[in-house]
Design an enzyme around this catalytic site. Structure first.
Site, PDB file in Angstrom:
ATOM      1  CB  SER A 142      41.733  34.913  49.964  1.00 38.17           C
ATOM      2  OG  SER A 142      42.486  36.109  49.866  1.00 38.17           O
ATOM      3  CG  HIS A 168      40.702  37.343  45.366  1.00 39.15           C
ATOM      4  ND1 HIS A 168      41.833  36.569  45.356  1.00 39.15           N
ATOM      5  CD2 HIS A 168      40.450  37.602  46.683  1.00 39.15           C
ATOM      6  CE1 HIS A 168      42.260  36.373  46.583  1.00 39.15           C
ATOM      7  NE2 HIS A 168      41.429  36.971  47.409  1.00 39.15           N
ATOM      8  CG  ASP A 205      42.700  36.587  42.137  1.00 34.73           C
ATOM      9  OD1 ASP A 205      42.751  37.781  42.493  1.00 34.73           O
ATOM     10  OD2 ASP A 205      42.625  35.638  42.931  1.00 34.73           O
TER      11      ASP A 205
END
Length: 692
Positions: free
Chosen positions: A512, A631, A599
């Site tokens: 991330s 994600h 995602d």
């Protein structure tokens, strides 16, 4: 017990850590390693395969225990009688694709309710199992009822009724993808009743102890936030705070008159504090701020039975607790005597709050779960999630700090391989995601895994991390790739200067925002890193902000203020400069990119764009793409597949150890999710891209 809500909703509000010098760390490590002996390589399955048992809960009536355990290879919910052995439990769900992430009991112990999405798309729906219909003699797993059977809809649970245990108050974004309308959901029948259509940018609702709807949270177009009183025919603003400030309600007091609120409103206020607020006359009374004046307010726990505030907490090097209830404090003191030098966490309890699950863990131990009877103070061992984990081979997580380029003190954690002198080690930098989150002390599977492979592991809370006050958080505004990246770079240089790390063997791995920091590291400081693994990593900040989920509308302005505003020419240009995609020609570091196809936060196009750009510039790159993930990876087989590839990749370039053996299903899965970069195309980029 109830816990605090966060204003950013997906960001945990945590706190700071106690600083120790690296010189002291080296002295300690040298004493521990008079006769260094590297520990054996530990199977990655022990770290990352399904836990044996996890997520244990006591039913409200104290008659049952539920937990998560693999069923046909997937984490599902199991049920047993309270006094029965775990071997007698039976599965009551049978999901075949993804682990069930969370579940809870209704207050009458009639239903077990859980949420699930499909393939990591984060469109969570609600399911229920009727405990009363479970036939103990039946061997077949009972059917789960899908209570919110809607495609491309995300359901939020706001309130679980205790007065009418058949009722949930939920938010559903079926009418408007950006905003959730408030519904009453009947668990038995699945019937939905619309309570309020959300045309006022409402992000949350507050119920008092008698389940009267009393408060609402609103996000304004300028990013500011308001707390509203819910009157019979209107919503009345009673408090507000700026887009870069915190203000949110926790719970009402026992008399249902005032509510507890967390706030850092005001130019002269740095740390968040806990106050009592009167929704009628709008008066405010301070309850508590950090007694040591170091960190943000960390959280509060309330008794569902008495409605009283039980404790407040603040996270320093370890958690500090401030008890408001003498009986709980005495119980906790007893537990600390029984488990010295361990972290103790209170978990699930029966509705009388006499029997609790407690977790006993440390930085080297993922933990054990005990049943604690508050009346007799009997402690009964229940299970260890990962019983095969060799605690004796785990490494301590050391708390350190170092100066930034402009004089900030950056708190960090350093994990040194067990049995190895802290000198000239290969380093793996692991920046956290968010970025408006933070790392904290405790057992971390990734720190232990990479430490076991021979790397020193550095995790730092760069500026922009939460928990350290408004000034530290705001210091990261518009600093992606700039001062935030400097904070990472200076940590590496500090360890090199102290002799702990070999400057020729530094790698970086993150997911991330940590994935962005990885890409920024290999583009903005390419000479620093010799290998990099970027996981669900934004590569183009303009396309990232142009494709955030619609239900993030309430925090979009905050993103623009903290990152840069893509709707202005100046902001767009700034974001272009900070986008690793626009600097691909600088990459000289071997790079692996890992992505989930579904995602919703960092879209697949973020990976595809930089893959194609590197291919066009004849820069080698490896690409792992899981078609059934979002994600971050939820399925253990996908996690173990990419980690098997990553540890071999890092070993090749940094010289660390890696596990040569690989299970057949993991090997097969790795082949399935490894992508030929010559087949990658860019389907989406909507923002203009300039590659220097």
């Amino acid at each position: 017990m109830k816990t605090a809500k966060s204003t950013l909703r997906y960001i945990a509000l945590l706190s700071t850590i106690l600083y120790f010098s690296v010189l002291s760390l080296m002295a300690q490590q040298t004493m521990q390693n008079d006769n260094p002996e590297p520990v054996p390589i530990i199977d990655r399955e022990i770290f990352f395969d399904n836990p044996e048992i996890s997520g244990g809960q006591i039913s409200p009536d104290g008659q049952w225990i539920t937990f998560r355990k693999p069923y046909n290879g997937v984490l599902n919910i199991w049920l047993k009688k309270f006094d029965a052995p775990f071997e007698d439990a039976r599965p009551i769900t049978a999901d075949t694709l993804r682990p069930i992430p969370a579940y809870f009991w209704t207050h009458d112990a009639g239903f077990i309710v859980y949420v699930q999405d499909k393939g990591g798309d984060e469109n969570f729906n609600v399911y229920a199992v009727n405990v009363g219909e479970i036939d103990e003699d039946q061997t077949q797993v009972p059917d789960s009822r899908h209570l919110t059977e809607m495609a491309n809809v995300r359901v939020i649970i706001y309130n679980v009724s205790k007065l009418d245990p058949d009722i949930l108050r939920v938010g559903i974004n079926d009418r408007d993808k950006a905003w959730h309308d408030l519904y009453e959901l009947n668990v038995s029948s699945g019937e939905l009743k619309l309570l309020r259509e959300n045309t006022d940018r409402i992000t949350g609702w507050g119920f008092d102890w008698d389940e009267n709807l009393r408060l609402a949270n609103r996000s304004n177009e300028d990013g500011s936030n308001e707390i509203l009183r819910v009157d019979e025919d209107a919503l009345t603003k009673i408090y507000d705070c700026g887009a870069l400030e915190e203000c949110y309600d926790l719970a009402f007091d026992a008399a249902n008159e005032n509510f507890y609120m967390v706030t850092n409103k005001g130019d002269d206020v740095n740390l968040t504090k806990l106050v009592l607020f009167n929704p009628q006359d709008q008066s405010e009374t301070l309850v508590e701020s950090d007694p040591e004046n170091k960190v943000d307010f960390g959280g509060a726990f309330f008794s569902d039975k008495t409605r009283d505030l039980i404790l407040t907490r603040y996270t320093d090097a370890k958690t500090r607790r401030y008890w408001k209830d003498d009986t709980y404090e005495a119980d906790f003191a007893y537990l600390q005597e029984e488990f010295p030098e361990m972290e103790i966490g209170l978990g699930s309890s029966d509705k009388e709050e006499r029997k609790f699950f407690i977790t006993v863990s440390s930085d080297k131990d993922t933990g054990a779960i005990y049943l604690f009877d508050r009346d007799s103070r009997a402690l009964t061992f229940q299970y260890r999630p990962r019983p095969e984990l060799p605690v004796e081979h785990m490494s301590p997580m050391q708390v350190i700090s170092y100066p930034s380029s402009d004089g900030l003190e950056i708190p960090a954690y350093l994990t040194i391989p067990k049995g190895v002198e802290a000198k000239n080690l290969p380093l793996l930098v692991v920046p956290h995601g968010g970025p408006w989150a933070r790392d904290m002390w405790g057992y971390n599977a990734y720190a232990q895994f990479w430490s076991n492979r021979g790397y020193a592991v550095l995790q730092m809370n760069f500026r922009g991390s939460t928990g350290y006050g408004k000034q530290f958080l705001d210091a990261g505004n518009e600093e992606w790739g700039n001062k935030m990246q400097d904070d990472i770079t200076w940590g590496v240089k500090y360890l090199i200067n102290e002799g702990i790390v070999d400057e020729n063997n530094v790698g970086i791995l993150g997911g991330s925002y940590g994935g962005y920091a990885t890409l920024a590291g290999v583009t903005f400081t390419p000479e620093l890193y010799k290998a990099a693994v970027a996981i669900v990593a934004p590569s183009n900040l303009n396309t990232l902000l142009g494709s955030i989920p619609p239900y993030w509308e309430s925090i979009k302005k905050m993103f623009y203020m903290r990152m840069g505003d893509p709707t202005t020419e100046e902001g767009k240009a700034q974001l272009e400069r900070q986008s690793p995609l626009n600097h691909v020609k600088k990459i000289q570091t071997p790079l692996m990119i890992v992505q989930g196809a579904n995602d919703p936060r960092v879209k697949k196009a973020e990976a595809d764009q930089i893959i194609v750009a590197m291919r066009e510039n004849n820069i080698p790159v490896e690409y792992i793409l899981a078609p059934d993930e979002g994600h971050g990876f939820a399925r253990p087989v996908n996690n173990m597949a990419y980690l098997a590839a990553a540890e071999k990749f890092l070993s090749t370039h940094l010289g660390g150890r890696f596990q040569e053996s690989i299970k057949e299903d993991v090997s097969r899965r790795l082949k399935e999710i490894t992508v030929d970069i010559n087949t990658v195309t860019v389907e989406q980029p909507t923002a203009e891209v300039h590659k220097d």
